[in-house]
Write an enzyme that holds these catalytic residues in place. Structure first.
Site, PDB file in Angstrom:
ATOM      1  N   ASN A  97     -12.808  -3.168   2.542  1.00 51.48           N
ATOM      2  CA  ASN A  97     -13.990  -2.350   2.504  1.00 51.48           C
ATOM      3  C   ASN A  97     -15.067  -1.810   1.048  1.00 51.48           C
ATOM      4  O   ASN A  97     -14.189  -2.243   0.563  1.00 51.48           O
ATOM      5  CB  ASN A  97     -13.719  -1.055   2.706  1.00 51.48           C
ATOM      6  CG  ASN A  97     -12.953  -0.833   3.605  1.00 51.48           C
ATOM      7  OD1 ASN A  97     -13.430  -1.042   4.811  1.00 51.48           O
ATOM      8  ND2 ASN A  97     -11.695  -0.222   3.869  1.00 51.48           N
ATOM      9  N   HIS A 145      -6.490  -5.741   2.742  1.00 52.52           N
ATOM     10  CA  HIS A 145      -6.160  -4.825   3.344  1.00 52.52           C
ATOM     11  C   HIS A 145      -5.468  -6.238   4.413  1.00 52.52           C
ATOM     12  O   HIS A 145      -5.781  -7.171   4.752  1.00 52.52           O
ATOM     13  CB  HIS A 145      -6.380  -4.104   4.171  1.00 52.52           C
ATOM     14  CG  HIS A 145      -6.889  -2.512   3.203  1.00 52.52           C
ATOM     15  ND1 HIS A 145      -5.636  -1.494   3.023  1.00 52.52           N
ATOM     16  CD2 HIS A 145      -7.745  -2.744   2.570  1.00 52.52           C
ATOM     17  CE1 HIS A 145      -6.260  -0.086   2.454  1.00 52.52           C
ATOM     18  NE2 HIS A 145      -7.891  -1.004   1.912  1.00 52.52           N
ATOM     19  N   GLN A 191     -14.586   2.589   1.489  1.00 52.45           N
ATOM     20  CA  GLN A 191     -13.833   2.165  -0.534  1.00 52.45           C
ATOM     21  C   GLN A 191     -13.463   3.044  -0.882  1.00 52.45           C
ATOM     22  O   GLN A 191     -14.730   4.017  -1.167  1.00 52.45           O
ATOM     23  CB  GLN A 191     -14.698   0.808  -1.135  1.00 52.45           C
ATOM     24  CG  GLN A 191     -14.109   0.963  -1.855  1.00 52.45           C
ATOM     25  CD  GLN A 191     -15.065   0.099  -2.790  1.00 52.45           C
ATOM     26  OE1 GLN A 191     -15.965  -0.758  -2.464  1.00 52.45           O
ATOM     27  NE2 GLN A 191     -14.177  -1.062  -3.882  1.00 52.45           N
ATOM     28  N   HIS A 245     -10.008  -5.019  -3.172  1.00 49.02           N
ATOM     29  CA  HIS A 245      -8.528  -5.163  -2.093  1.00 49.02           C
ATOM     30  C   HIS A 245      -9.177  -5.816  -1.233  1.00 49.02           C
ATOM     31  O   HIS A 245      -9.387  -4.906  -0.371  1.00 49.02           O
ATOM     32  CB  HIS A 245      -7.832  -4.025  -2.496  1.00 49.02           C
ATOM     33  CG  HIS A 245      -8.661  -2.755  -2.114  1.00 49.02           C
ATOM     34  ND1 HIS A 245      -9.605  -1.971  -2.956  1.00 49.02           N
ATOM     35  CD2 HIS A 245      -8.283  -2.188  -1.665  1.00 49.02           C
ATOM     36  CE1 HIS A 245     -10.089  -1.195  -2.746  1.00 49.02           C
ATOM     37  NE2 HIS A 245      -9.454  -0.761  -1.740  1.00 49.02           N
ATOM     38  N   ASP A 297       0.606  -0.893   0.301  1.00 49.07           N
ATOM     39  CA  ASP A 297      -0.278   0.083   0.335  1.00 49.07           C
ATOM     40  C   ASP A 297       0.651   0.832   0.333  1.00 49.07           C
ATOM     41  O   ASP A 297       1.524   1.776   0.514  1.00 49.07           O
ATOM     42  CB  ASP A 297      -0.393   0.110   1.562  1.00 49.07           C
ATOM     43  CG  ASP A 297      -2.327   0.661   1.141  1.00 49.07           C
ATOM     44  OD1 ASP A 297      -2.131   1.656   1.335  1.00 49.07           O
ATOM     45  OD2 ASP A 297      -3.217   0.770   1.411  1.00 49.07           O
TER      46      ASP A 297
HETATM   47  P1  5GP Z   1      -9.917   1.472   0.362  1.00 48.46           P
HETATM   48  O1  5GP Z   1      -9.898   3.071   0.992  1.00 48.46           O
HETATM   49  O2  5GP Z   1     -10.235   1.594  -0.976  1.00 48.46           O
HETATM   50  O3  5GP Z   1     -10.358   0.291   1.356  1.00 48.46           O
HETATM   51  O4  5GP Z   1      -8.290   1.445   0.444  1.00 48.46           O
HETATM   52  C1  5GP Z   1      -7.379   2.246  -1.156  1.00 48.46           C
HETATM   53  C2  5GP Z   1      -5.507   1.641  -0.668  1.00 48.46           C
HETATM   54  O5  5GP Z   1      -4.981   1.679  -2.036  1.00 48.46           O
HETATM   55  C3  5GP Z   1      -5.509   2.300   0.272  1.00 48.46           C
HETATM   56  O6  5GP Z   1      -5.077   2.658   1.747  1.00 48.46           O
HETATM   57  C4  5GP Z   1      -4.647   3.421  -0.466  1.00 48.46           C
HETATM   58  O7  5GP Z   1      -3.491   4.285   0.274  1.00 48.46           O
HETATM   59  C5  5GP Z   1      -3.871   2.823  -1.737  1.00 48.46           C
HETATM   60  N1  5GP Z   1      -4.050   3.113  -2.550  1.00 48.46           N
HETATM   61  C6  5GP Z   1      -4.312   4.216  -3.475  1.00 48.46           C
HETATM   62  N2  5GP Z   1      -3.675   4.825  -4.419  1.00 48.46           N
HETATM   63  C7  5GP Z   1      -2.620   3.417  -4.849  1.00 48.46           C
HETATM   64  C8  5GP Z   1      -1.642   3.276  -5.874  1.00 48.46           C
HETATM   65  O8  5GP Z   1      -1.329   4.134  -6.618  1.00 48.46           O
HETATM   66  N3  5GP Z   1      -0.355   2.632  -5.379  1.00 48.46           N
HETATM   67  C9  5GP Z   1      -0.452   1.594  -3.622  1.00 48.46           C
HETATM   68  N4  5GP Z   1       0.108   1.404  -3.630  1.00 48.46           N
HETATM   69  N5  5GP Z   1      -2.055   2.040  -3.130  1.00 48.46           N
HETATM   70  C10 5GP Z   1      -2.678   2.695  -3.227  1.00 48.46           C
END
Ligand code: 5GP
Ligand code: ZN
Length: 141
Positions: free
Chosen positions: A86, A101, A93, A99, A30
């Site tokens: 999420n 985590h 999300q 995805h 991440d």
């Molecule tokens: P969500 O909030 O949708 O559960 O999590 C999305 C996750 O994707 C976040 O923890 C964020 O840091 C990660 N993320 C978003 N854009 C990128 C990216 O371009 N590269 C990587 N490696 N992680 C990303």
């Protein structure tokens, strides 16, 4: 999907720190981690969320999960690990390509709060039975 950031990570057009890859899944660090080793596991196929995930995609995704969890555990020896997904913006999300985590836990001050105040007193056994029936009706068992 052409405008999906995680599809672009999977196809290599956006760089990422790869942890693991097979025919079906891709795991990477991440970019804004909560703790040391915070990793994301995604299906290579674009799937928006758990609600839209075909069973085979789920099978392949979760088949890889213990490998990734154990590699992070071996590398950094955390006290524990939360695996969190999420679904929908209301649930937090922000990237609409499924995805999972992997968040290794080292101490209680890391900022992740997964304890909730139980509302057990509002949900009697009768109510729970009725909820169970309503959900079971929606399953094709
Ligand atoms: P969500 O909030 O949708 O559960 O999590 C999305 C996750 O994707 C976040 O923890 C964020 O840091 C990660 N993320 C978003 N854009 C990128 C990216 O371009 N590269 C990587 N490696 N992680 C990303
Ligand atoms: Zn995608």
């Amino acid at each position: 999907m052409s405008d999906c950031i995680f599809c672009k990570i999977v196809d290599g057009s956006i760089p990422s720190t790869k942890i693991y890859e097979d025919d079906h899944v891709y795991a990477f660090m991440d970019v804004a981690p909560l703790t040391k080793g915070h990793t994301l596991l995604v299906p290579k196929q674009h799937v928006k969320d758990l609600f839209e995930m075909p069973e085979e995609v789920a099978r392949n995704l979760y088949a890889a999960a213990p490998k990734i969890a154990n590699a992070i555990k071996s590398a950094f020896n955390p006290q524990g690990m939360n695996t969190i997904n999420n679904n929908g913006s209301f649930a937090g999300q922000t990237v609409f390509h499924y995805h999972l985590h992997f968040i290794p836990r080292y101490d209680e001050t890391d900022g992740l709060k997964v304890k909730w105040e139980t509302k057990q007193s509002e949900f009697t056994q009768e109510v729970l039975k009725s909820f169970g029936e309503q959900i079971r009706e929606k399953l094709n068992l």
